[in-house]
Design an enzyme around this catalytic site. Structure first.
Site, PDB file in Angstrom:
ATOM      1  N   LYS A 138      69.350   0.653  57.242  1.00 56.21           N
ATOM      2  CA  LYS A 138      70.629  -0.044  57.384  1.00 56.21           C
ATOM      3  C   LYS A 138      71.584   0.484  56.324  1.00 56.21           C
ATOM      4  O   LYS A 138      71.574   0.059  55.178  1.00 56.21           O
ATOM      5  CB  LYS A 138      70.449  -1.558  57.214  1.00 56.21           C
ATOM      6  CG  LYS A 138      71.450  -2.308  58.007  1.00 56.21           C
ATOM      7  CD  LYS A 138      72.325  -3.314  57.315  1.00 56.21           C
ATOM      8  CE  LYS A 138      72.972  -3.130  56.040  1.00 56.21           C
ATOM      9  NZ  LYS A 138      74.307  -2.513  56.103  1.00 56.21           N
ATOM     10  N   GLU A 153      66.945  -1.573  43.607  1.00 57.90           N
ATOM     11  CA  GLU A 153      67.727  -0.841  42.595  1.00 57.90           C
ATOM     12  C   GLU A 153      69.102  -1.479  42.584  1.00 57.90           C
ATOM     13  O   GLU A 153      69.798  -1.465  43.598  1.00 57.90           O
ATOM     14  CB  GLU A 153      67.810   0.648  42.933  1.00 57.90           C
ATOM     15  CG  GLU A 153      66.480   1.377  42.877  1.00 57.90           C
ATOM     16  CD  GLU A 153      65.826   1.400  41.511  1.00 57.90           C
ATOM     17  OE1 GLU A 153      66.494   1.073  40.505  1.00 57.90           O
ATOM     18  OE2 GLU A 153      64.636   1.732  41.445  1.00 57.90           O
ATOM     19  N   CYS A 185      76.232   3.468  39.889  1.00 57.79           N
ATOM     20  CA  CYS A 185      75.449   2.432  39.211  1.00 57.79           C
ATOM     21  C   CYS A 185      75.134   2.860  37.788  1.00 57.79           C
ATOM     22  O   CYS A 185      74.874   2.037  36.928  1.00 57.79           O
ATOM     23  CB  CYS A 185      74.169   2.153  39.976  1.00 57.79           C
ATOM     24  SG  CYS A 185      73.227   3.640  40.266  1.00 57.79           S
ATOM     25  N   GLU A 188      79.012  -6.036  35.337  1.00 54.78           N
ATOM     26  CA  GLU A 188      79.192  -4.709  35.920  1.00 54.78           C
ATOM     27  C   GLU A 188      80.651  -4.616  36.396  1.00 54.78           C
ATOM     28  O   GLU A 188      81.174  -5.564  36.974  1.00 54.78           O
ATOM     29  CB  GLU A 188      78.247  -4.522  37.110  1.00 54.78           C
ATOM     30  CG  GLU A 188      78.456  -3.178  37.786  1.00 54.78           C
ATOM     31  CD  GLU A 188      77.460  -2.904  38.918  1.00 54.78           C
ATOM     32  OE1 GLU A 188      77.266  -3.787  39.765  1.00 54.78           O
ATOM     33  OE2 GLU A 188      76.901  -1.802  38.938  1.00 54.78           O
TER      34      GLU A 188
HETATM   35  P1  NAD Z   1      76.062  -4.550  48.340  1.00 57.10           P
HETATM   36  O1  NAD Z   1      74.976  -5.304  47.676  1.00 57.10           O
HETATM   37  O2  NAD Z   1      77.280  -5.261  48.743  1.00 57.10           O
HETATM   38  O3  NAD Z   1      75.526  -3.847  49.670  1.00 57.10           O
HETATM   39  C1  NAD Z   1      74.370  -3.022  49.651  1.00 57.10           C
HETATM   40  C2  NAD Z   1      73.769  -3.013  51.043  1.00 57.10           C
HETATM   41  O4  NAD Z   1      73.326  -4.346  51.350  1.00 57.10           O
HETATM   42  C3  NAD Z   1      74.759  -2.629  52.145  1.00 57.10           C
HETATM   43  O5  NAD Z   1      74.080  -1.894  53.142  1.00 57.10           O
HETATM   44  C4  NAD Z   1      75.191  -3.992  52.690  1.00 57.10           C
HETATM   45  O6  NAD Z   1      75.605  -3.946  54.040  1.00 57.10           O
HETATM   46  C5  NAD Z   1      73.897  -4.767  52.575  1.00 57.10           C
HETATM   47  N1  NAD Z   1      74.098  -6.197  52.524  1.00 57.10           N
HETATM   48  C6  NAD Z   1      75.142  -6.888  52.028  1.00 57.10           C
HETATM   49  N2  NAD Z   1      74.945  -8.210  52.204  1.00 57.10           N
HETATM   50  C7  NAD Z   1      73.755  -8.347  52.830  1.00 57.10           C
HETATM   51  C8  NAD Z   1      73.003  -9.453  53.291  1.00 57.10           C
HETATM   52  N3  NAD Z   1      73.433 -10.710  53.135  1.00 57.10           N
HETATM   53  N4  NAD Z   1      71.813  -9.220  53.888  1.00 57.10           N
HETATM   54  C9  NAD Z   1      71.349  -7.962  54.031  1.00 57.10           C
HETATM   55  N5  NAD Z   1      72.026  -6.860  53.624  1.00 57.10           N
HETATM   56  C10 NAD Z   1      73.215  -7.062  53.028  1.00 57.10           C
HETATM   57  O7  NAD Z   1      76.397  -3.314  47.367  1.00 57.10           O
HETATM   58  P2  NAD Z   1      77.494  -2.192  47.579  1.00 57.10           P
HETATM   59  O8  NAD Z   1      78.842  -2.805  47.325  1.00 57.10           O
HETATM   60  O9  NAD Z   1      77.277  -1.457  48.844  1.00 57.10           O
HETATM   61  O10 NAD Z   1      77.133  -1.174  46.400  1.00 57.10           O
HETATM   62  C11 NAD Z   1      77.562  -1.359  45.088  1.00 57.10           C
HETATM   63  C12 NAD Z   1      76.447  -1.949  44.240  1.00 57.10           C
HETATM   64  O11 NAD Z   1      75.284  -1.133  44.373  1.00 57.10           O
HETATM   65  C13 NAD Z   1      76.767  -1.956  42.774  1.00 57.10           C
HETATM   66  O12 NAD Z   1      76.344  -3.181  42.226  1.00 57.10           O
HETATM   67  C14 NAD Z   1      75.928  -0.816  42.222  1.00 57.10           C
HETATM   68  O13 NAD Z   1      75.585  -0.910  40.873  1.00 57.10           O
HETATM   69  C15 NAD Z   1      74.734  -0.873  43.091  1.00 57.10           C
HETATM   70  N6  NAD Z   1      74.033   0.406  43.080  1.00 57.10           N
HETATM   71  C16 NAD Z   1      72.847   0.495  42.407  1.00 57.10           C
HETATM   72  C17 NAD Z   1      72.179   1.712  42.346  1.00 57.10           C
HETATM   73  C18 NAD Z   1      70.862   1.840  41.637  1.00 57.10           C
HETATM   74  O14 NAD Z   1      70.130   2.758  41.948  1.00 57.10           O
HETATM   75  N7  NAD Z   1      70.531   0.963  40.703  1.00 57.10           N
HETATM   76  C19 NAD Z   1      72.716   2.833  42.965  1.00 57.10           C
HETATM   77  C20 NAD Z   1      73.928   2.698  43.642  1.00 57.10           C
HETATM   78  C21 NAD Z   1      74.581   1.478  43.698  1.00 57.10           C
END
Ligand code: NAD
Length: 483
Positions: free
Chosen positions: A181, A254, A288, A383
Site C-alpha cells: 500500500k 520505521e 526521516c 518532528e
Molecule cells: P503517514 O503516517 O501519514 O503515512 C504513511 C503510510 O500510512 C501511507 O501509505 C498512508 O496512506 C498510510 N496510512 C495513513 N493513515 C493510515 C491508516 N489510518 N491506516 C493505514 N494506513 C494509513 O506518513 P507520511 O506523511 O506518508 O510520511 C511522513 C512520515 O514518515 C514522517 O513522520 C517521517 O519521519 C516518516 N518516515 C520515516 C522513515 C523511517 O525510515 N524511519 C522514512 C521515511 C519517512
C-alpha cells in the site's frame, strides 16, 4: 481550473489492474506541488473488497513463490533493477512532478533503488542457514531460514521508490508474497515501480498494489504474516501496531525522527555548515533522517547561525525540474501549513533569522533557521519534516548529550568535532539507531542495517543483512538416517 485530467491509475491485484468490476470507489487527483494548477495523476482508490482480494490472492500464490528457487527469484529482481535503470530519466521527471524533489535527487533515488534490488538479488545466492554438530550419532542438525509468508508493506511519500524497494525487494528475495500500500500522494511513481516488477516477469499473485489512503482499506491489510510500515509515529504506533498485533502478524515500524547535529567548538566549521545545511534543507527537509535540531557550543553558536542563514538565503528554491534548483517544493499543502506553523513565534520562542514562503503557485518554502529556540517549544521537541534548522546553544559535550537524549525520538544523530575522544563518547552515549561523525544526519548507505529506537522505530531493523531477520523465520531440522 486544473490542467491535465487523465485516465485513472488503478490498483493491481492477482496479476491484473483492477478496474470497476471489483466495486467503484472514487478517484482522486494528485496536483503538481510546484504548480498546483496541474493535475499529475488521477487514481482510483482501492476499497476493503479489493484489499481482501489482494490478501487472499497473495496467500494463494505463496507456496509456488516459496518453491521457486531463490536464485530464480533473484533473477526477477535483477531484471527489475535493469528496467528501472533504463527508465531512470522518465521516472525521475515524473517523481519530481509528483513528489517535488529535484530531478537529480529523484534520479539518485532511482539509482539507489537499482542498487538495493541488485543487493537483494545477490542475497538469494547467500547462505540460508547454519549446520551444527549433533550430540546424537548419525544425526545431521541444521537450521534454515524460511519465508514468513504474506507481507503487507505500507509506505510513505517522501522516498516513493526507494522505501518500497527496500521492503519489497527483500520480501520477494526471501520468498514472501507482498501486498503493498503506497502513499496516496505518489500513485504515479508507485505505478512505475509496479510496472518494472511486472515487466521483469514477476508472476501474478506475488505482488499486489493497493492505491489510496490506508484508513479506507479495512482490516484485511493486517490479516497477514508480517506487516512492515514506514510513516509517521502516530499512524504507526496508534493504528498499524495494534491492528497487526491483534491479527498475530509480526511487525516492523520505521517512524519519525528529531535528528540532532552537535557542533562542538573544535569542529571544522566549513564542513559542519555544509553538512548541517545539506542534512536540514535538501529534499526540502522531508527526510526521516533530516537534521532538525542543531546543538551548537556557545563560542561558535553565533558564527554557525550566521553561516547557516547565509546558506539558506542563497539557496535556489523553485521548480524541481529546472536545472538551477537546489530545493523543490514541499509535497503537499498540508506540509506547507505545517512548515509555517513552526515559524510562528509561539511554536519556538526564539528568533527566525532565515526562511518564509517561496515562489507563488506551488508549495514552496525557503530553508529556515530558528535561533535560540526554547528547548521546551514544539519546534525544539517535535518532528518538523520541512526545511527548518532549530538552533539551541549548549555548554559542552555533556550538555549536548543530555539535551539530545531528551528527545523521545532516536533515529539518527551526528557530531562535528576534531576530538577523537568526543566522537567516541558521542557514539557510545547517544540514544539513536544510527550515529555519524563529521557527516550530515541523512545520506545513508543501502547495505547496512537501518532503524531507529525510542519513538522512531519498533521491531527489527531494515536493509542489509538485517532484512533477513524480519522477512524469514528459522526452521531447525534434526535428520537421522534410518537403518
Ligand atoms: P503517514 O503516517 O501519514 O503515512 C504513511 C503510510 O500510512 C501511507 O501509505 C498512508 O496512506 C498510510 N496510512 C495513513 N493513515 C493510515 C491508516 N489510518 N491506516 C493505514 N494506513 C494509513 O506518513 P507520511 O506523511 O506518508 O510520511 C511522513 C512520515 O514518515 C514522517 O513522520 C517521517 O519521519 C516518516 N518516515 C520515516 C522513515 C523511517 O525510515 N524511519 C522514512 C521515511 C519517512
Amino acid at each position: 481550473m486544473k490542467r491535465g485530467a487523465m485516465v485513472p491509475l488503478v490498483s493491481y491485484v492477482d496479476g491484473e489492474y483492477v478496474g470497476d468490476h471489483l466495486g467503484g470507489p472514487g478517484t482522486h487527483d494528485r496536483e503538481n506541488p510546484a504548480d498546483v494548477a496541474e493535475v499529475v495523476s488521477t487514481a482510483r482508490w482501492a476499497d476493503p473488497a479489493i484489499a481482501e482480494h489482494a490478501v487472499a490472492s497473495a496467500r494463494a500464490a505463496s507456496s509456488s513463490w516459496q518453491a521457486t528457487p531463490a536464485p530464480v527469484r533473484g533473477d526477477v529482481l535483477r531484471r527489475c533493477a535493469d528496467l528501472l535503470e533504463q527508465r531512470t530519466a522518465a521516472i525521475a521527471q515524473d517523481m519530481a512532478r509528483e513528489q517535488g524533489k529535484t530531478v537529480p535527487e529523484a534520479a539518485g533515488e532511482v539509482g539507489r533503488s537499482v542498487a538495493i534490488l541488485r543487493y537483494f538479488a545477490a542475497q538469494t545466492l547467500a547462505p540460508d542457514g547454519s549446520s551444527y554438530p549433533s550430540h546424537q550419532a548419525g544425526t545431521r542438525l541444521f537450521s534454515r531460514r524460511i519465508p514468513v509468508g504474506v507481507v503487507s508493506a505500507i509506505t510513505p511519500w517522501n522516498f516513493p521508490l526507494a522505501i518500497p524497494v527496500w521492503k519489497i525487494a527483500p520480501a520477494l528475495a526471501y520468498g514472501n508474497t507482498v501486498v503493498w500500500k503506497p502513499s496516496e500522494v505518489v500513485p504515479l511513481t508507485s505505478t512505475a515501480l509496479l510496472a518494472a516488477f511486472i515487466d521483469a516477469g514477476l508472476p501474478g499473485g506475488v505482488l499486489h498494489m493497493l492505491l489510496g489512503g490506508g484508513a479506507g482499506l479495512g482490516p484485511a491489510l493486517y490479516d497477514v504474516d508480517a506487516v512492515t510500515f514506514t510513516g509517521s509515529t502516530s499512524v504507526g504506533r496508534e493504528v498499524v501496531l495494534p491492528a497487526a498485533v491483534a491479527s498475530g502478524a509480526q511487525v516492523q515500524l520505521e517512524l519519525g525522527g528529531k535528528n540532532v547535529a552537535v557542533v562542538l567548538a573544535d569542529a571544522d566549521l566549513d564542513l559542519a555548515v555544509a553538512q548541517v545545511a545539506r542534512g536540514a534543507f535538501l529534499s526540502a527537509g522531508q527526510k526521516c533522517t533530516a537534521t532538525s535540531l542543531v546543538l551548537a557550543q556557545e563560542s561558535i553558536r553565533a558564527e554557525l547561525a550566521a553561516r547557516l542563514s547565509a546558506w539558506a538565503a542563497a539557496a535556489v528554491v523553485g521548480d524541481p525540474r529546472a536545472s538551477a534548483t537546489e530545493i523543490g517544493p514541499l509535497a503537499t499543502a498540508a506540509q506547507l501549513e505545517r512548515y509555517e506553523s513552526f515559524l510562528d513565534p509561539a511554536a519556538h520562542g526564539g528568533t527566525v533569522i532565515a526562511g518564509g514562503r517561496g515562489p507563488a503557485g506551488g508549495h514552496f518554502a525557503r530553508p529556515a533557521v530558528i535561533c535560540d529556540a526554547d528547548p521546551h517549544s514544539r519546534a525544539s521537541r517535535d518532528e518538523i519534516f520541512a526545511p527548518i534548522a532549530v538552533l539551541e546553544p549548549v555548554a559542552d559535550l555533556s550538555d549536548a548529550l543530555r539535551r539530545a537524549n531528551e528527545t523521545h525520538f532516536g533515529l539518527t544523530a551526528s557530531i562535528f568535532t576534531s576530538e577523537l575522544a568526543a566522537a567516541y563518547r558521542f557514539i557510545d552515549e547517544i540514544e539513536t539507531g544510527i550515529v555519524k561523525v563529521n557527516q550530515e544526519s541523512a545520506g545513508l548507505e543501502f547495505h547496512v542495517p537501518f532503524g531507529g529506537i525510542k519513538d522512531s522505530g519498533y521491531g527489527p531493523a531494515e536493509q542489509g543483512l538485517a532484512a533477513q531477520e524480519f522477512y524469514t523465520r528459522s526452521k531447525t531440522v534434526y535428520l537421522t538416517h534410518a537403518g
